[in-house]
Design a protein around this motif. Structure first.
Motif, mmCIF file in Angstrom:
data_model
loop_
_atom_site.group_PDB
_atom_site.id
_atom_site.type_symbol
_atom_site.label_atom_id
_atom_site.label_comp_id
_atom_site.label_asym_id
_atom_site.label_seq_id
_atom_site.Cartn_x
_atom_site.Cartn_y
_atom_site.Cartn_z
ATOM 1 N N ALA A 92 0.833 -1.193 0.000
ATOM 2 C CA ALA A 92 0.000 0.000 0.000
ATOM 3 C C ALA A 92 0.871 1.248 0.000
ATOM 4 C CB ALA A 92 -0.916 0.002 1.211
ATOM 5 N N ALA A 93 0.476 2.208 -0.814
ATOM 6 C CA ALA A 93 1.254 3.430 -0.946
ATOM 7 C C ALA A 93 0.528 4.603 -0.306
ATOM 8 C CB ALA A 93 1.517 3.726 -2.406
ATOM 9 N N SER A 94 1.312 5.526 0.184
ATOM 10 C CA SER A 94 0.770 6.777 0.701
ATOM 11 C C SER A 94 1.739 7.899 0.349
ATOM 12 C CB SER A 94 0.574 6.704 2.218
ATOM 13 O OG SER A 94 1.815 6.506 2.875
ATOM 14 N N GLY A 95 1.228 9.094 0.383
ATOM 15 C CA GLY A 95 2.066 10.239 0.086
ATOM 16 C C GLY A 95 1.978 10.691 -1.354
ATOM 17 N N SER A 146 0.284 -7.680 -9.790
ATOM 18 C CA SER A 146 -0.831 -6.892 -10.310
ATOM 19 C C SER A 146 -0.912 -5.597 -9.507
ATOM 20 C CB SER A 146 -2.144 -7.677 -10.214
ATOM 21 O OG SER A 146 -2.458 -7.963 -8.860
ATOM 22 N N ARG A 147 -1.782 -4.713 -9.964
ATOM 23 C CA ARG A 147 -1.925 -3.450 -9.269
ATOM 24 C C ARG A 147 -3.336 -2.928 -9.407
ATOM 25 N NH1 ARG A 147 2.557 0.130 -11.533
ATOM 26 N NH2 ARG A 147 1.629 1.704 -10.170
ATOM 27 N N VAL A 177 -0.318 -2.442 -4.817
ATOM 28 C CA VAL A 177 0.258 -3.446 -5.710
ATOM 29 C C VAL A 177 0.217 -4.788 -4.976
ATOM 30 C CG1 VAL A 177 2.348 -4.144 -6.937
ATOM 31 C CG2 VAL A 177 1.720 -1.746 -6.807
ATOM 32 N N TYR A 178 0.037 -5.848 -5.740
ATOM 33 C CA TYR A 178 -0.104 -7.177 -5.149
ATOM 34 C C TYR A 178 0.921 -8.144 -5.732
ATOM 35 C CZ TYR A 178 -4.663 -5.150 -4.105
ATOM 36 O OH TYR A 178 -5.670 -4.323 -3.681
#
Length: 127
Positions: free
Chosen positions: A23-26, A71-72, A79-80
């Motif tokens: 998981a992304a943040s920012g 995948s995403r 992203v997975y």
């Protein structure tokens, strides 16, 4: 840089499956090439898989080809890495990485390509 957090690691039996998430943040991930790397005890970190920002291109290490799928979901900023038919040699700390540059299939397999890294998640596969 984007902040990345992996999850989904754990213990699995040989032949089993796990799905890792990053998981992304920012920042939004939609412009980032994303990769997965892993590091087993006593070994150097190695490339596992990468995916272009639009998901139209992927590349895999030979050791995981046919078993793992990257995948995403850009809407979820995630992203997975789906890992099937796990083997004891898949045991490692798995890291996701991101870079906001262009997709070059040979270059995205290099650690040095990426400027953002997660803290890693442990995957242990028992025989």
């Amino acid at each position: 840089q984007v902040q990345l957090v992996e999850s989904g690691g754990g213990l699995a039996q040989a032949g089993g499956s796990l799905r890792l998430s990053c998981a992304a943040s920012g920042r939004t991930l939609s412009s980032y090439v994303m990769g997965w790397f892993r590091q087993a005890p006593g070994k150097e970190r190695e490339f596992v898989a990468a995916i272009s920002n639009t998901a139209d291109s992927t590349v895999y290490a030979d050791s995981v080809k046919g078993r793992f799928t990257i995948s995403r979901d850009n809407a979820k900023n995630t992203v997975y890495l789906q890992m099937n038919s796990l083997k004891p040699e898949d045991t490692a700390v798995y890291y996701c990485a991101g870079d906001g540059s262009m997709w070059y299939s040979a270059v995205v397999q290099r650690e040095s390509w990426y400027d953002s890294w997660g803290q890693g998640t442990q995957v242990t596969v028992s025989s």
